[in-house]
Design a protein around this motif. Structure first.
Motif, PDB file in Angstrom:
ATOM      1  N   LEU A 258       0.825  -1.217   0.000  1.00 19.31           N
ATOM      2  CA  LEU A 258       0.000   0.000   0.000  1.00 19.31           C
ATOM      3  C   LEU A 258       0.859   1.267   0.000  1.00 19.31           C
ATOM      4  O   LEU A 258       0.317   2.375  -0.010  1.00 19.31           O
ATOM      5  CB  LEU A 258      -0.927   0.020   1.216  1.00 19.31           C
ATOM      6  N   GLY A 259       2.167   1.102   0.075  1.00 23.01           N
ATOM      7  CA  GLY A 259       3.049   2.270   0.069  1.00 23.01           C
ATOM      8  C   GLY A 259       3.529   2.700   1.438  1.00 23.01           C
ATOM      9  O   GLY A 259       4.172   3.744   1.579  1.00 23.01           O
ATOM     10  N   ILE A 260       3.226   1.921   2.463  1.00 22.15           N
ATOM     11  CA  ILE A 260       3.709   2.231   3.808  1.00 22.15           C
ATOM     12  C   ILE A 260       5.160   1.758   3.910  1.00 22.15           C
ATOM     13  O   ILE A 260       5.467   0.600   3.608  1.00 22.15           O
ATOM     14  CB  ILE A 260       2.851   1.544   4.892  1.00 22.15           C
ATOM     15  N   LYS A 261       6.042   2.639   4.353  1.00 20.49           N
ATOM     16  CA  LYS A 261       7.470   2.330   4.378  1.00 20.49           C
ATOM     17  C   LYS A 261       8.009   2.390   5.808  1.00 20.49           C
ATOM     18  O   LYS A 261       7.330   2.855   6.731  1.00 20.49           O
ATOM     19  CB  LYS A 261       8.250   3.336   3.507  1.00 20.49           C
ATOM     20  N   LYS A 262       9.227   1.919   5.945  1.00 21.86           N
ATOM     21  CA  LYS A 262       9.916   1.993   7.228  1.00 21.86           C
ATOM     22  C   LYS A 262       9.947   3.444   7.703  1.00 21.86           C
ATOM     23  O   LYS A 262      10.275   4.354   6.932  1.00 21.86           O
ATOM     24  CB  LYS A 262      11.345   1.456   7.090  1.00 21.86           C
ATOM     25  N   GLY A 263       9.585   3.664   8.958  1.00 25.19           N
ATOM     26  CA  GLY A 263       9.584   5.019   9.518  1.00 25.19           C
ATOM     27  C   GLY A 263       8.265   5.739   9.399  1.00 25.19           C
ATOM     28  O   GLY A 263       8.045   6.757  10.072  1.00 25.19           O
ATOM     29  N   ASP A 264       7.341   5.242   8.543  1.00 32.68           N
ATOM     30  CA  ASP A 264       6.019   5.869   8.443  1.00 32.68           C
ATOM     31  C   ASP A 264       5.220   5.612   9.721  1.00 32.68           C
ATOM     32  O   ASP A 264       5.436   4.627  10.425  1.00 32.68           O
ATOM     33  CB  ASP A 264       5.249   5.310   7.241  1.00 32.68           C
ATOM     34  N   HIS A 265       4.267   6.494   9.990  1.00 31.43           N
ATOM     35  CA  HIS A 265       3.466   6.389  11.200  1.00 31.43           C
ATOM     36  C   HIS A 265       2.098   5.783  10.888  1.00 31.43           C
ATOM     37  O   HIS A 265       1.382   6.267  10.006  1.00 31.43           O
ATOM     38  CB  HIS A 265       3.283   7.766  11.841  1.00 31.43           C
TER      39      HIS A 265
ATOM     40  N   VAL B 271      -3.391  -7.010  17.698  1.00 35.27           N
ATOM     41  CA  VAL B 271      -2.126  -7.744  17.817  1.00 35.27           C
ATOM     42  C   VAL B 271      -1.437  -7.868  16.453  1.00 35.27           C
ATOM     43  O   VAL B 271      -0.239  -7.597  16.317  1.00 35.27           O
ATOM     44  CB  VAL B 271      -2.364  -9.139  18.420  1.00 35.27           C
ATOM     45  N   ILE B 272      -2.194  -8.260  15.439  1.00 38.61           N
ATOM     46  CA  ILE B 272      -1.624  -8.434  14.099  1.00 38.61           C
ATOM     47  C   ILE B 272      -1.178  -7.096  13.525  1.00 38.61           C
ATOM     48  O   ILE B 272      -0.099  -6.989  12.920  1.00 38.61           O
ATOM     49  CB  ILE B 272      -2.651  -9.110  13.168  1.00 38.61           C
ATOM     50  N   SER B 273      -1.985  -6.055  13.725  1.00 34.27           N
ATOM     51  CA  SER B 273      -1.623  -4.720  13.205  1.00 34.27           C
ATOM     52  C   SER B 273      -0.368  -4.190  13.880  1.00 34.27           C
ATOM     53  O   SER B 273       0.523  -3.650  13.216  1.00 34.27           O
ATOM     54  CB  SER B 273      -2.781  -3.744  13.423  1.00 34.27           C
ATOM     55  N   LEU B 274      -0.294  -4.325  15.203  1.00 37.10           N
ATOM     56  CA  LEU B 274       0.871  -3.846  15.946  1.00 37.10           C
ATOM     57  C   LEU B 274       2.135  -4.531  15.474  1.00 37.10           C
ATOM     58  O   LEU B 274       3.108  -3.867  15.074  1.00 37.10           O
ATOM     59  CB  LEU B 274       0.661  -4.102  17.441  1.00 37.10           C
ATOM     60  N   TYR B 275       2.148  -5.843  15.501  1.00 29.90           N
ATOM     61  CA  TYR B 275       3.367  -6.574  15.143  1.00 29.90           C
ATOM     62  C   TYR B 275       3.651  -6.523  13.650  1.00 29.90           C
ATOM     63  O   TYR B 275       4.816  -6.555  13.230  1.00 29.90           O
ATOM     64  CB  TYR B 275       3.282  -8.012  15.659  1.00 29.90           C
ATOM     65  N   GLY B 276       2.593  -6.431  12.836  1.00 31.82           N
ATOM     66  CA  GLY B 276       2.805  -6.292  11.400  1.00 31.82           C
ATOM     67  C   GLY B 276       3.493  -4.984  11.055  1.00 31.82           C
ATOM     68  O   GLY B 276       4.443  -4.940  10.265  1.00 31.82           O
ATOM     69  N   ALA B 277       3.016  -3.899  11.652  1.00 30.96           N
ATOM     70  CA  ALA B 277       3.638  -2.594  11.408  1.00 30.96           C
ATOM     71  C   ALA B 277       5.074  -2.571  11.919  1.00 30.96           C
ATOM     72  O   ALA B 277       5.970  -2.012  11.266  1.00 30.96           O
ATOM     73  CB  ALA B 277       2.816  -1.490  12.070  1.00 30.96           C
ATOM     74  N   LEU B 278       5.309  -3.165  13.097  1.00 36.77           N
ATOM     75  CA  LEU B 278       6.674  -3.207  13.641  1.00 36.77           C
ATOM     76  C   LEU B 278       7.594  -4.036  12.756  1.00 36.77           C
ATOM     77  O   LEU B 278       8.769  -3.692  12.568  1.00 36.77           O
ATOM     78  CB  LEU B 278       6.654  -3.775  15.058  1.00 36.77           C
ATOM     79  N   ARG B 279       7.081  -5.148  12.196  1.00 35.30           N
ATOM     80  CA  ARG B 279       7.902  -5.976  11.306  1.00 35.30           C
ATOM     81  C   ARG B 279       8.264  -5.216  10.040  1.00 35.30           C
ATOM     82  O   ARG B 279       9.361  -5.403   9.484  1.00 35.30           O
ATOM     83  CB  ARG B 279       7.175  -7.277  10.974  1.00 35.30           C
ATOM     84  N   LEU B 280       7.391  -4.364   9.584  1.00 39.21           N
ATOM     85  CA  LEU B 280       7.672  -3.512   8.429  1.00 39.21           C
ATOM     86  C   LEU B 280       8.699  -2.434   8.755  1.00 39.21           C
ATOM     87  O   LEU B 280       9.402  -1.939   7.887  1.00 39.21           O
ATOM     88  CB  LEU B 280       6.364  -2.874   7.943  1.00 39.21           C
ATOM     89  N   GLY B 281       8.773  -2.066  10.038  1.00 38.81           N
ATOM     90  CA  GLY B 281       9.658  -0.974  10.443  1.00 38.81           C
ATOM     91  C   GLY B 281       8.931   0.341  10.599  1.00 38.81           C
ATOM     92  O   GLY B 281       9.554   1.391  10.750  1.00 38.81           O
TER      93      GLY B 281
ATOM     94  N   GLU C 197      10.386 -10.680   4.394  1.00 37.63           N
ATOM     95  CA  GLU C 197      11.357 -10.693   5.489  1.00 37.63           C
ATOM     96  C   GLU C 197      11.324  -9.447   6.358  1.00 37.63           C
ATOM     97  O   GLU C 197      11.921  -9.422   7.432  1.00 37.63           O
ATOM     98  CB  GLU C 197      12.772 -10.898   4.927  1.00 37.63           C
ATOM     99  N   GLY C 198      10.647  -8.415   5.907  1.00 36.43           N
ATOM    100  CA  GLY C 198      10.533  -7.212   6.718  1.00 36.43           C
ATOM    101  C   GLY C 198      11.808  -6.404   6.765  1.00 36.43           C
ATOM    102  O   GLY C 198      12.759  -6.636   6.016  1.00 36.43           O
ATOM    103  N   SER C 199      11.811  -5.460   7.674  1.00 36.16           N
ATOM    104  CA  SER C 199      12.950  -4.550   7.818  1.00 36.16           C
ATOM    105  C   SER C 199      13.460  -4.644   9.246  1.00 36.16           C
ATOM    106  O   SER C 199      12.706  -4.470  10.197  1.00 36.16           O
ATOM    107  CB  SER C 199      12.510  -3.114   7.507  1.00 36.16           C
ATOM    108  N   GLU C 200      14.734  -4.955   9.407  1.00 38.30           N
ATOM    109  CA  GLU C 200      15.309  -5.057  10.747  1.00 38.30           C
ATOM    110  C   GLU C 200      15.571  -3.657  11.285  1.00 38.30           C
ATOM    111  O   GLU C 200      16.469  -2.952  10.796  1.00 38.30           O
ATOM    112  CB  GLU C 200      16.615  -5.851  10.705  1.00 38.30           C
ATOM    113  N   PRO C 201      14.801  -3.199  12.243  1.00 43.70           N
ATOM    114  CA  PRO C 201      14.976  -1.835  12.742  1.00 43.70           C
ATOM    115  C   PRO C 201      16.195  -1.723  13.645  1.00 43.70           C
ATOM    116  O   PRO C 201      16.651  -2.719  14.227  1.00 43.70           O
ATOM    117  CB  PRO C 201      13.699  -1.589  13.537  1.00 43.70           C
TER     118      PRO C 201
END
Length: 521
Positions: free
Chosen positions: A46-53, A65-75, A164-168
């Protein structure tokens, strides 16, 4: 290490283990981790990138739970928002927090539609089905934000399992928690991946949470108490969350009985309601599987703690925390004496001390401001450098809470610094008066505030909820006069049917003060 990576490791080690139960359905760690990965991938599409809020306007549910950890896995950075806030309150946080995507229940679509014209930075609204008859039907052709609207299930389905997501970095901001704003506008406390992970692990270790535990997750997930103690900490240890969508004494008794809950985490008001329900005939045997009850969010009256422990035959461990510290700094230890009225001792890796106005540590027994240092302390307030500098000094977080420490290292919260009442030059701590009121056998709840007084500077005013409609102000004042110095006595006691509370059940003294001011006008 961070929350998302640790969840993935736990899922690999025990994929079939139940991560949570919700509405009678279990979800394993393997299933949860897969959903988190796919949702993170879907957000990226959808265009959400690492660092976006990304803001979450969700209640207690797997969606959160899924939204929280999904967003964190994205960075991305997650901003949990109380879904029952007014449109103006929500709009302020979304705007101030520079939110790019909102994940919300369909019930809140009218709020989103009302505010979206004022929030041009928001690019996506991801809508979760509440499965409630009162939910708004999504009429795409009528909804002004339709081009930005996506269904949660569609975003989840669009994701890849091999993502694989983004390792913050450990110092990247993971979550921004907006404080309740007791003075002025809410402030966004920036919590890093290190802050959240360290506090979840340290809290879990301190409370001996393990994979055999089943913790009742009924505190609001958007609140930091639940986020760390009843959500992150259990998931870091392979425990099972028993997710309750709302607080109901009967539902909690049923949940504890059906799934043999081992830990309950709640605020004092919840304990009070559970006790009152049990006294009215609720089956206390439903709680017999509990090995531990955890209290936080506000000071627990000693009388309530003692009555609850006696009624349910379970130890209550009171702790202390604040949003800016991720939040836990103290808990009563499980391997030694639990002191009623105390918030316990510093948890591992966290330092607490009591200081005077100059920042110098005071001797045991003396009252001062509680300050905190550790890997759990926030980066600062979002876009508020001056407030950050005033709150974090030389690496120490100044909490604004008045406290004392005894000779054995146990801390006691005396009161909020701003709630101190000064009567004729004497300090009166509202909690001290409240403790006396709670000791009265016919008082259910009590709160004390200070009001301006032309003769003494300030006067003490008490509010109480009584189980006896015939109890008089005079009788209660006489009771207090036998237990309090004269200057600490309430000048007035008003009986209410219910005390004002926030969504976590914390009694709001500021609302009582506002009521007094409104009555004067």
């Amino acid at each position: 290490m961070n929350l998302s990576t640790k969840l993935h490791e736990t899922a690999q080690a025990m994929p079939e283990k139940d991560a949570y139960m919700f509405m009678g359905k279990s979800t394993s760690y393997g299933e949860l981790d897969a959903a988190v990965t796919k949702f993170a991938s879907g957000l990226e599409k959808l265009g959400i990138k690492k660092g976006d809020h990304v803001a979450l306007l969700l209640g207690n549910s797997p969606y959160f739970v899924i939204s929280l950890y999904g967003a964190l896995r994205l960075g991305a950075t997650v901003i949990p928002v109380n879904p029952i806030y007014s449109p103006d309150e929500i709009g302020y946080i979304l705007n101030n927090g520079d939110v790019k995507a909102v994940i919300s229940l369909d019930l809140l679509l009218p709020v989103a539609e009302k505010s979206h014209h004022l929030l041009p930075k928001i690019e996506q609204y991801i809508i979760c089905d509440s499965n409630q008859p009162e939910a708004e039907t999504i009429h795409k052709e009528e909804l002004g934000i339709y081009p930005k609207l996506k269904a949660f299930t569609d975003v989840l389905a669009s994701g890849r399992l091999d993502y694989e997501g983004s390792e913050p970095h450990e110092n990247d901001t993971a979550v921004i928690l907006y404080t309740s704003g007791t003075t002025g506008k809410p402030k966004g406390a920036m919590l890093t991946h290190k802050n959240l992970y360290s506090n979840a692990i340290d809290t879990a270790n301190y409370l001996n949470i393990n994979e055999t535990d089943r913790i009742i997750t009924v505190l609001p997930m958007f609140h930091v108490f639940c986020l760390t103690v009843a959500l992150n900490a259990p998931l870091m240890k392979g425990a099972t969350m028993l997710i309750a969508p709302k607080f109901s004494p009967q539902d909690l008794f049923d949940l504890a009985r059906d799934y043999k809950a081992t830990i309950f985490a709640g605020v004092p008001t919840m304990y009070n309601f559970l006790l009152q329900y049990a006294n009215a005939g609720g089956n206390i045997e439903d709680f017999k599987s509990l090995r531990l009850a955890v209290s936080g969010g506000a000071s627990m009256p000693v009388a309530l703690l003692n009555h609850f422990e006696k009624k349910f035959n379970v130890r209550v461990s009171e702790g202390y925390g604040l949003s800016e510290a991720s939040p836990v700094t103290c808990f009563n230890p499980l391997d030694r004496e639990r002191k009623p009225g105390s918030i316990g001792m510093s948890i591992v890796n966290v330092e607490n001390k009591v200081v005077d106005e100059l920042g110098e540590e005071v001797p045991p027994g003396q009252v001062g401001e509680l300050i905190v240092r550790g890997p759990n302390v926030m980066r600062g307030y979002y876009k508020m450098p001056e407030e950050t500098a005033a709150t974090i000094r030389d690496g120490w977080l100044y909490t604004g809470d008045l406290a004392r420490m005894d000779d054995e290292g146990y801390f006691y919260i005396v009161d909020r610094k701003k709630d101190l009442v000064i009567v004729g030059g004497y300090n009166v701590y509202p909690r001290e008066v409240e403790e006396v009121l709670y000791d009265h056998p016919e008082i259910i709840e009590a709160a004390v505030v200070g009001i301006p007084d032309p003769d003494f500077g300030e006067a003490v005013v008490a509010y109480a909820v009584s189980k006896n409609p015939n109890l008089t102000e005079e009788e209660l004042l006489n009771y207090c006069s036998e237990r309090l110095a004269k200057y600490k006595l309430p000048s007035k006691i008003e009986f209410l049917e219910e005390l004002p509370k926030n969504t976590t059940g914390k009694i709001l003294r500021r609302a009582l003060r506002a009521q007094i001011e409104a009555a004067k006008q």
